[in-house]
Design an enzyme around this catalytic site. Structure first.
Site, mmCIF file in Angstrom:
data_model
loop_
_atom_site.group_PDB
_atom_site.id
_atom_site.type_symbol
_atom_site.label_atom_id
_atom_site.label_comp_id
_atom_site.label_asym_id
_atom_site.label_seq_id
_atom_site.Cartn_x
_atom_site.Cartn_y
_atom_site.Cartn_z
ATOM 1 N N ARG A 20 -3.105 9.670 14.122
ATOM 2 C CA ARG A 20 -2.393 9.750 12.838
ATOM 3 C C ARG A 20 -2.363 11.185 12.291
ATOM 4 N NH1 ARG A 20 -4.975 5.715 8.932
ATOM 5 N NH2 ARG A 20 -6.838 6.268 10.109
ATOM 6 N N GLU A 21 -2.213 12.138 13.206
ATOM 7 C CA GLU A 21 -2.195 13.543 12.789
ATOM 8 C C GLU A 21 -1.053 13.824 11.815
ATOM 9 O OE1 GLU A 21 -2.379 12.405 15.864
ATOM 10 O OE2 GLU A 21 -3.900 13.477 17.020
ATOM 11 N N ILE A 439 -1.393 -12.994 -9.815
ATOM 12 C CA ILE A 439 -1.062 -13.387 -8.442
ATOM 13 C C ILE A 439 -2.256 -13.309 -7.504
ATOM 14 C CG2 ILE A 439 0.578 -12.965 -6.554
ATOM 15 C CD1 ILE A 439 1.747 -14.067 -9.217
ATOM 16 N N GLY A 440 -3.309 -12.625 -7.889
ATOM 17 C CA GLY A 440 -4.507 -12.651 -7.040
ATOM 18 C C GLY A 440 -5.323 -11.384 -7.089
ATOM 19 N N ARG A 523 2.606 5.601 5.793
ATOM 20 C CA ARG A 523 1.766 4.396 5.752
ATOM 21 C C ARG A 523 1.719 3.737 7.132
ATOM 22 N NH1 ARG A 523 -1.291 0.783 3.561
ATOM 23 N NH2 ARG A 523 -0.803 -1.412 3.904
ATOM 24 N N ASP A 664 11.274 -26.922 0.089
ATOM 25 C CA ASP A 664 10.605 -27.685 1.152
ATOM 26 C C ASP A 664 9.109 -27.373 1.270
ATOM 27 O OD1 ASP A 664 12.892 -28.980 1.809
ATOM 28 O OD2 ASP A 664 13.401 -27.695 3.511
ATOM 29 N N HIS A 702 5.743 -2.949 -9.300
ATOM 30 C CA HIS A 702 5.904 -1.810 -8.392
ATOM 31 C C HIS A 702 5.929 -0.480 -9.121
ATOM 32 C CE1 HIS A 702 7.338 -5.320 -6.172
ATOM 33 N NE2 HIS A 702 6.750 -4.728 -5.166
ATOM 34 N N CYS A 734 3.802 -9.837 -8.747
ATOM 35 C CA CYS A 734 3.034 -9.789 -7.501
ATOM 36 C C CYS A 734 1.603 -9.385 -7.840
ATOM 37 C CB CYS A 734 3.689 -8.781 -6.545
ATOM 38 S SG CYS A 734 3.037 -8.834 -4.848
HETATM 39 N N1 GLN Z 1 -2.558 -12.711 -3.513
HETATM 40 C C1 GLN Z 1 -2.029 -11.486 -3.018
HETATM 41 C C2 GLN Z 1 -2.270 -10.369 -4.033
HETATM 42 O O1 GLN Z 1 -2.245 -10.626 -5.172
HETATM 43 C C3 GLN Z 1 -0.549 -11.594 -2.728
HETATM 44 C C4 GLN Z 1 -0.055 -10.359 -2.044
HETATM 45 C C5 GLN Z 1 1.438 -10.335 -1.801
HETATM 46 O O2 GLN Z 1 2.189 -11.074 -2.344
HETATM 47 N N2 GLN Z 1 1.897 -9.425 -0.996
HETATM 48 O O3 GLN Z 1 -2.458 -9.229 -3.683
HETATM 49 ZN ZN ZN Z 2 3.693 -10.645 -3.870
#
Ligand code: GLN
Ligand code: ZN
Length: 762
Positions: A20-21, A439-440, A523, A664, A702, A734
């Site tokens: 990864r230089e 989301i986590g 990245r 679904d 983001h 997210c």
């Molecule tokens: N639970 C993950 C987080 O919150 C979901 C990550 C994602 O959606 N890419 O980081």
């Molecule tokens: Zn996400």
């Protein structure tokens, strides 16, 4: 004009550096710790070493111009004078380029999106009414000069005009970028002339878009464009490269033009062999036969590949052996895997071929073809022996796993009706209307990174590491209680990368030490390798979640990653259908949900952010994919009782093609990225008959920007136009791990205040 045919090549190579230089040099340049000339020298050294390796391997045509400081599509935008006007004022060429890639304080960067169905991301060129194409071939000519000075048989690689425009987006009210193809043809003709003058015998024009759904309608365009390019008086021989699937009708279209060579991917779609045989116009061409898989990590079945080459030999004037696509998508070399192999995965490394090894396979196959198989009999025998050992390995065929799966599939994986479950869960959870959640992940603090590094370096033991992670969890729980969030998370401090986290805990996956692959720009990721049947030896997340749950009266969500996403971000088995591998992962996740439930966890989220990513490039293949993908998710989530609430999370936009599949999945609650599309997703979900609970992201994570309370309120009111309050959740777009703590706290405070304000009006 007609150069001699070549016999062995690859379509492209990794470029980030064996260690990864390039990543380090570029990031140093951004920070100001690496000078421009040091950066350029590092880059030149990497190019030189790569060309030397390819020439030493015996390739008689070497792809050049595959090097990039960030992305090949961005390079092409620069080549064609199509960088956005907002960076035009930046004087320095490289800084302008990086500004388009990453933005600056003043300018927003280009959007980034996935390169076909790979895990590489390219920058999306913007074509507006003011875009005035012009040729800027300095980079590619300098690269060619370097290669020729080194004495390598250089074949510059350039993204073709059709793919370039098809992947661009129209801005400022402009029409379809492809409508401007006629403006690009003279520029490419000019480029070809410049390359010929500079000494290139061959050029490779990449047209992967021809294998996509959009490509089905582009055969006429291909015929016209390549007819025009081939008729240029002064040019190198042209090889048009198609890959990632079948070129379909474009193959005959291209073969009908004057181009000298066409590359086809013979790995992804087995029907391409027949397509080639059924294309008489190939008779005069060099067929570049992609028989070595360029994007997975397994050693090639040389015997089968040679047989394919034999079948093809009558269909073209000549054959060159090649990879199916660029080797950009695999790590440099298995030889860099030097740490002791984990006991459970002993011997698996011998089954692998990364870029370096694949280049060797191309050479062996080509020698078998040109000099006869006896010359490489030893290589064939060794390869066959390893493949046979792999096929017979007991880890690829675990009877217990297979029996359990068969029984479960036979029993069915449905739960009670969603409405019934909703009632049971409402009674048990007692949440307010418009419940708030996240989301986590929470911001990855410095302390988390230090703890991880300390553990890796052996400066702290496992117990101390766990203690530090628990301290992080306690902070995150306290923060959420202070903020007044209704459904809490533990924050995922123990997960650097969630797929890596689960892969490290599941039998059947092998982690690499140096298996880095470029994801975008600087990245890189190290995808785990799924090599065998999947088994969960022990619970993977229960101790973290129960620790978090013990700290609060409010419900804490168990947090898991779904089977499709785990596979999408791994290298997968090539010896069984993806659907079967997915179900095995699903079984392990299912066992984890049951353990969480038994430990008292009332809500479990199974993330599937990559559901859209694995969608096949051709529409005809999509229903079958969505069928197994959703089935696998349901397998992973149907082991729990009705009043355990299953959440899922989807992101990375553009859900159009998978809307029906979201319904679904039959999760009780789906959180979904929506802020940038201004809640439009809800109407789409309604149309698809989706009737479960939903948490459309109310702000975009983001960017570091803190959304004002009234902004979130107005998003919620917009959402309530489409979804009744009983079905609506309030959450960000997210996970928060890439964000800073300060902005996160401010944003969530506004989110909770907005939810309360709107709740009060219901
Ligand atoms: N639970 C993950 C987080 O919150 C979901 C990550 C994602 O959606 N890419 O980081
Ligand atoms: Zn996400």
């Amino acid at each position: 004009m007609t150069a001699p045919n070549f016999t062995r090549t690859v379509l492209g190579v990794p470029r980030i550096g064996p260690r990864r230089e390039l990543k380090r040099a570029i990031e140093g340049y951004w920070k100001g710790s690496v000078s421009r000339s040091d950066l350029d020298q590092t880059a030149a050294g990497l190019r030189r070493d790569e060309w030397a390796r390819l020439a030493a391997a015996g390739l008689d045509s070497v792809p050049t111009n595959t090097f990039s400081y960030y992305d090949q599509i961005l390079d092409t935008a620069e080549l064609l004078g199509a960088l956005p006007s907002r960076v035009a004022g930046i004087e320095d060429r490289l800084d302008r380029y990086f500004a388009a890639a990453r933005g600056t304080a003043e300018v927003t960067p280009l959007e980034m999106t996935k390169w076909f169905d790979t895990n590489y991301h390219y920058l999306v060129p913007e074509i507006g009414p003011e875009t005035a194409f012009s040729l800027h071939p300095e980079k590619i000519l300098a690269d060619l000069d370097e290669a020729l000075a080194q004495g390598v048989p250089a074949r510059p690689v350039v993204v073709g005009p059709i793919t370039f425009l098809a992947l661009s987006k129209a801005v400022d009210g402009a029409g379809d970028p492809l409508s401007r193809i006629d403006e690009l043809v003279p520029l490419y003709r000019d480029l070809l002339a410049r390359l010929a003058t500079a000494g290139a015998q061959w050029v490779q024009l990449d047209e992967p878009v021809l294998v996509s759904e959009a490509g089905l309608g582009l055969a006429d365009t291909a015929a016209k464009v390549y007819g025009a390019l081939a008729s240029a008086a002064e040019r190198p021989s042209i090889a048009v490269a198609t890959y990632f699937g079948s070129p379909g009708p474009s193959l005959a279209a291209l073969a009908g033009t004057g181009v000298e060579a066409i590359a086809v991917d013979l790995v992804t779609d087995p029907d391409v062999v027949d397509l080639v045989a059924g294309t008489p116009a190939l008779a005069g061409k060099l067929l570049i036969a992609g028989v070595v898989d360029g994007r997975n990590v397994w050693r090639t079945d040389l015997e089968a590949a040679l047989a394919t080459l034999g079948t093809l030999s009558g269909s073209a004037a000549a054959l060159a052996v090649s990879t199916s696509c660029s080797l950009l998508h695999v790590p440099y070399t298995v030889a860099a895997e030097t740490a002791p192999e984990p006991a459970g995965a002993a011997g698996v490394r011998a089954w692998l071929a990364f870029a370096e090894e694949k280049i060797g396979e191309v050479a062996v196959l080509s020698r078998a073809l040109t000099e006869g198989r006896p010359v490489v009999a030893a290589e064939f025998a060794e390869s066959a022996c390893v493949r046979a050992a792999r096929a017979a390995d007991a880890r690829l065929n675990d009877g217990a796993v297979r029996d359990r799966l068969a029984a479960l599939r036979a029993a069915g994986t449905g739960r009670a009706a969603a409405a019934e479950r909703a009632v049971a869960q409402r009674d048990r959870l007692g949440l307010p209307l418009l419940p708030t959640t996240t989301i986590g992940s929470y911001p990855q603090t410095g302390a988390i990174r230090v703890a991880r590094a300390d553990l890796r370096a052996g400066r702290v033991d496992e117990a101390e590491y766990v203690r530090r992670m628990q301290a992080e969890i306690a902070d995150v729980i306290r923060l959420q209680e202070d903020l007044g969030i209704d459904v809490l998370v533990h924050g995922e401090p123990e997960r650097n990368d969630m797929v890596q986290y689960f892969a490290e805990r599941l039998e059947g996956f092998l982690a690499t030490d140096n298996g880095w692959v470029q994801s975008y720009g600087t990245r890189c990721v190290r995808p785990p390798i799924l090599y065998g049947d999947v088994r969960r030896a022990e619970p993977m997340t229960v101790s973290w979640i129960t620790y978090a749950q013990a700290l609060t009266e409010r419900p804490v969500k168990g947090m898991l990653t779904g089977p499709v996403t785990i596979l999408a971000w791994s290298f997968v088995r090539d010896d069984q259908p993806l659907a079967d591998s997915a179900d095995q992962v699903a079984l392990a996740i299912r066992d984890e949900t049951v353990d969480l439930e038994q430990a008292g966890v009332k809500i479990i989220q199974v993330d599937e952010p990559a559901l859209r990513e694995l969608l096949p490039l051709r529409a005809a293949d999509r229903p079958a994919y969505l069928d197994w993908a959703t089935g696998s998710f349901r397998l992973s989530t149907s082991g729990v009782v009705d009043d355990t609430q299953i959440h899922t999370h989807l992101c990375y936009s553009e859900f159009g093609d998978v809307i029906g599949a979201i319904a679904d999945l039959d999760a009780d609650v789906t959180s979904i990225e929506a802020a940038r599309s201004r809640m439009e997703i809800l109407d789409d979900l309604n149309e698809a008959g989706f009737a479960n609970q939903v948490g459309p992201g109310v702000y975009d994570i983001h960017s570091p920007r803190v959304p004002a309370q009234d902004e979130v309120e107005s998003s919620l009111r917009a959402a309530l136009e489409a979804v009744p309050a009983e079905r609506l959740w309030v959450n960000p777009d997210c996970g928060l791990k890439t964000r800073g703590t300060e902005e996160t706290v401010a944003s969530l405070r506004n989110l909770v205040a907005a939810a309360k304000a709107v709740r009060a009006t219901l």
